[in-house]
Every structure is written in structure tokens, then in C-alpha cells.
Design an enzyme around this catalytic site. Structure first.
Site, PDB file in Angstrom:
ATOM      1  N   LYS A  54       0.829  -1.213   0.000  1.00  0.00           N
ATOM      2  CA  LYS A  54       0.000   0.000   0.000  1.00  0.00           C
ATOM      3  C   LYS A  54       0.856   1.252   0.000  1.00  0.00           C
ATOM      4  CE  LYS A  54      -3.820  -2.269   2.311  1.00  0.00           C
ATOM      5  NZ  LYS A  54      -4.407  -2.620   3.619  1.00  0.00           N
ATOM      6  N   GLN A  98      -4.278  -1.202  10.668  1.00  0.00           N
ATOM      7  CA  GLN A  98      -4.391  -2.587  10.207  1.00  0.00           C
ATOM      8  C   GLN A  98      -5.253  -3.416  11.150  1.00  0.00           C
ATOM      9  OE1 GLN A  98      -3.256  -2.906   7.206  1.00  0.00           O
ATOM     10  NE2 GLN A  98      -3.867  -5.015   6.906  1.00  0.00           N
ATOM     11  N   ASP A 107     -10.133   2.760   4.803  1.00  0.00           N
ATOM     12  CA  ASP A 107     -10.630   1.401   4.623  1.00  0.00           C
ATOM     13  C   ASP A 107     -12.162   1.385   4.651  1.00  0.00           C
ATOM     14  OD1 ASP A 107      -8.921  -0.584   3.957  1.00  0.00           O
ATOM     15  OD2 ASP A 107      -8.656  -1.387   5.957  1.00  0.00           O
TER      16      ASP A 107
END
Ligand code: ADP
Length: 302
Positions: A54, A98, A107
Site C-alpha cells: 500500500k 491494520q 478502509d
């Protein structure tokens, strides 16, 4: 006849180019360069790889990024402080955690954002669902009035995909106007076969290698494989990635199919970059109004 293999890697390159040129324009107009911050908790190997992909992609597109590492023993208090600090930092456009939940949540798992998604309001589309949506759009597949089977009902993948595809295209957050059916762990296999055979588009997100076989797929249907399963090759002993779809057999019957790797995976990363740019350009997420929420984990694949 063999299915058209829809290359997620190729579509991801298109999106990269678009995001890259949007960023260049933004910066040329005197705006600050978008910045993606990642907080990575623990030492999960796959998570580290995903995060590296990413941030590497971000820099290729002209976005700056930084990764903050914390041990899995990190306290909730410290996480909340970090997230809060990053949310107030005007130099950070997108924040990805995460494991627990961010606010500038590229996200798209923040509880308020999911609420908006479910009400067809303008929102951040979670990256995997956005990847599936873009693959459908850019391949030119029709969804209006079509039968879609989503295999998997996870809150971060199956649910948002189904939410996008069944909803109204005229609403603020446009939907696919499809007839959507969701199958899951409790769907008996014979029933899954029946439902799959009716589907114009099958989206496999169950995490079960080779769950979708050729006998389940309607001639000419589109099959989008979200599964990422690591399997040991019985002959070579090497581990390799396989999807939820029996690719070799299904491609002889489907009209369109996405491979694993090289399908939904690279598109998910591309959409994450696009989401980061969206937070910068349109300020979709209202940081100040939303409250920190660490209830849902956003540590999914990709
Ligand atoms: P992801 O985050 O990729 O969606 P999860 O493991 O969280 O993966 O979710 C897997 C989903 O797949 C669950 O909703 C589960 O009910 C569904 N599922 C698992 N096995 C089957 C199966 N054999 N048939 C249909 N759905 C399944």
C-alpha cells in the site's frame, strides 16, 4: 469458448494513472500532497506485506506515506491517542489502521461510514467492495435487474458488496439495482449450486478454495473471485495463492472471470489509494463529528 479474463492488475494500472494525474493536478494547484498514514499493530507477516504494498503504491502515485509500528501489546489507550493525534493532524489525508478502527478511515470500516453506506449516502466505499464495483463498471457488465450471488456475508467484504449491488442507482451513493442473494456458511452446498446457476454475476468471498466449480456457473456469467487462500502445492510443496473459484474449469464456461492473483487484489490496493485522494479532495469523512470506535477490526486481506 473461453471466458474473458478480467485483469485486476490492468484495471488497477488505469486507476493508478487517474489517481496519479489527479494528485499532480491537486499539487500543481497549490494544494498539499495527499498523505497516507498507516498504523501497523503486531508482527503478522501478511499484514506487513499488505502495508508495504500500500505504501509503495502510494509513493508511486505521488502520495507521501508513513507507517507507525506498534507491538500487539499496545494499549487501547495508546491506540486511541495515536488515532486522535493523526485525526487532528492536518497533514494526514488518510489513516489506515491494520487492526482497530481509524477515523480518517480510508478502509471505510468506521461505524458511521458503514451507516451511510447502508443508507445509500455519500461515503467511503470499503476498498474490497470498491474494487469489485470498479471491476464490474470498467468491464462494462450490466447490473440493473440482473441476478447477483454474493457468497460470503462478512461485514467488511460480503455485506458492503451486496449493499452496493442491490441498492438504487438514483440514490446519493449510487447502487447497482441488481437482485442480490447472499449465501454463507449455513447455505447447504446443493442450495448454493442452485442459486449460483441463476446468477449473472457470482462474487465469491468465502475464503474456501475452489468452492465455486464449473457446474455451478451459468454459461456466460461473470465470476469475480475475492478469495485469497494460501495453499501448499502437493507436488512442489511450494505455497501459492488460490481463490474461491476453480479458475481453470470455470473459465471454460463463464463469460468473464477474474484471476487470483492479479484480479481483485491489486484493484483493492488501487481503490485504497483512490479513497485516500477522495478524503483529500472532497472531505467526505467528517472527522470532528464521528467518534472513535474500535469495535470492528479492519485487518482484512489486501
Ligand atoms: P472475508 O473477510 O474475506 O469476507 P471471512 O472469513 O470473514 O472472510 O468470511 C467468510 C464468509 O464466507 C462468511 O460470511 C461465511 O459465512 C462464508 N462462507 C464460509 N464457508 C462457506 C461456504 N462453504 N459456502 C458459502 N459461504 C461460506
Amino acid at each position: 469458448h473461453v471466458a474473458t479474463v478480467v485483469s485486476g492488475a490492468e484495471l488497477a494500472r488505469q486507476i493508478h494513472k487517474e489517481v496519479q494525474s489527479d494528485i499532480a493536478k491537486l499539487v500543481a494547484e497549490g494544494n498539499r500532497r495527499p498523505h497516507l498514514s498507516v498504523i501497523l499493530v503486531g508482527d503478522d507477516h501478511a499484514s506487513h506485506t499488505y502495508v508495504r504494498n500500500k505504501t509503495r503504491t502510494a509513493s508511486l502515485l505521488g502520495m507521501s506515506s508513513s507507517t507507525i509500528f506498534r507491538p500487539s501489546s499496545v494499549s487501547q489507550e495508546e491506540m486511541l491517542e495515536l488515532i486522535d493525534k493523526f485525526n487532528r493532524d492536518r497533514n494526514i489525508s488518510g489513516l489506515l489502521v491494520q487492526l482497530p478502527l481509524p477515523e480518517k478511515d480510508v478502509d471505510g470500516f468506521h461505524i458511521v461510514n458503514i451507516g451511510k453506506l447502508c443508507l445509500d449516502q455519500r461515503c467511503m466505499i470499503p476498498a474490497t467492495a470498491a474494487a469489485v464495483w470498479e471491476i464490474i463498471r470498467r468491464t462494462g457488465l450490466e447490473t440493473v435487474g440482473k441476478n447477483v450471488l454474493v457468497v460470503g456475508r462478512s461485514k467488511n467484504v460480503g455485506m458492503p458488496i451486496a449493499m452496493l449491488l442491490h441498492s438504487d442507482r438514483k440514490h446519493e451513493r449510487s447502487g447497482g439495482d441488481a437482485t442480490v442473494i447472499m449465501a454463507h456458511r449455513c447455505t447447504p452446498l446443493p442450495r448454493l449450486k442452485e442459486l449460483a446457476r441463476l446468477a449473472d454475476i457470482v462474487i465469491a468471498a468465502a475464503g474456501v478454495p475452489h468452492l465455486i466449480t464449473a457446474d455451478m456457473v451459468k454459461e456466460g456469467a461473470a465470476v469475480i473471485d475475492v478469495g485469497i487462500n494460501r495453499m501448499q502445492d502437493p507436488v512442489t510443496g511450494k505455497s501459492r495463492l488460490v481463490g474461491d473459484v476453480d479458475f481453470e474449469a470455470v473459465k471454460e464456461k463463464a463469460g468473464f472471470i477474474t484471476p487470483v492473483p492479479g484480479g481483485v487484489g491489486p484493484m483493492t490496493i488501487a481503490m485504497l489509494q483512490a479513497n485516500t485522494l477522495v478524503t483529500e479532495e472532497k472531505k467526505i469523512v467528517e472527522w470532528a463529528e464521528t467518534r472513535l470506535c474500535l469495535l470492528l477490526a479492519s485487518g482484512s486481506g489486501s
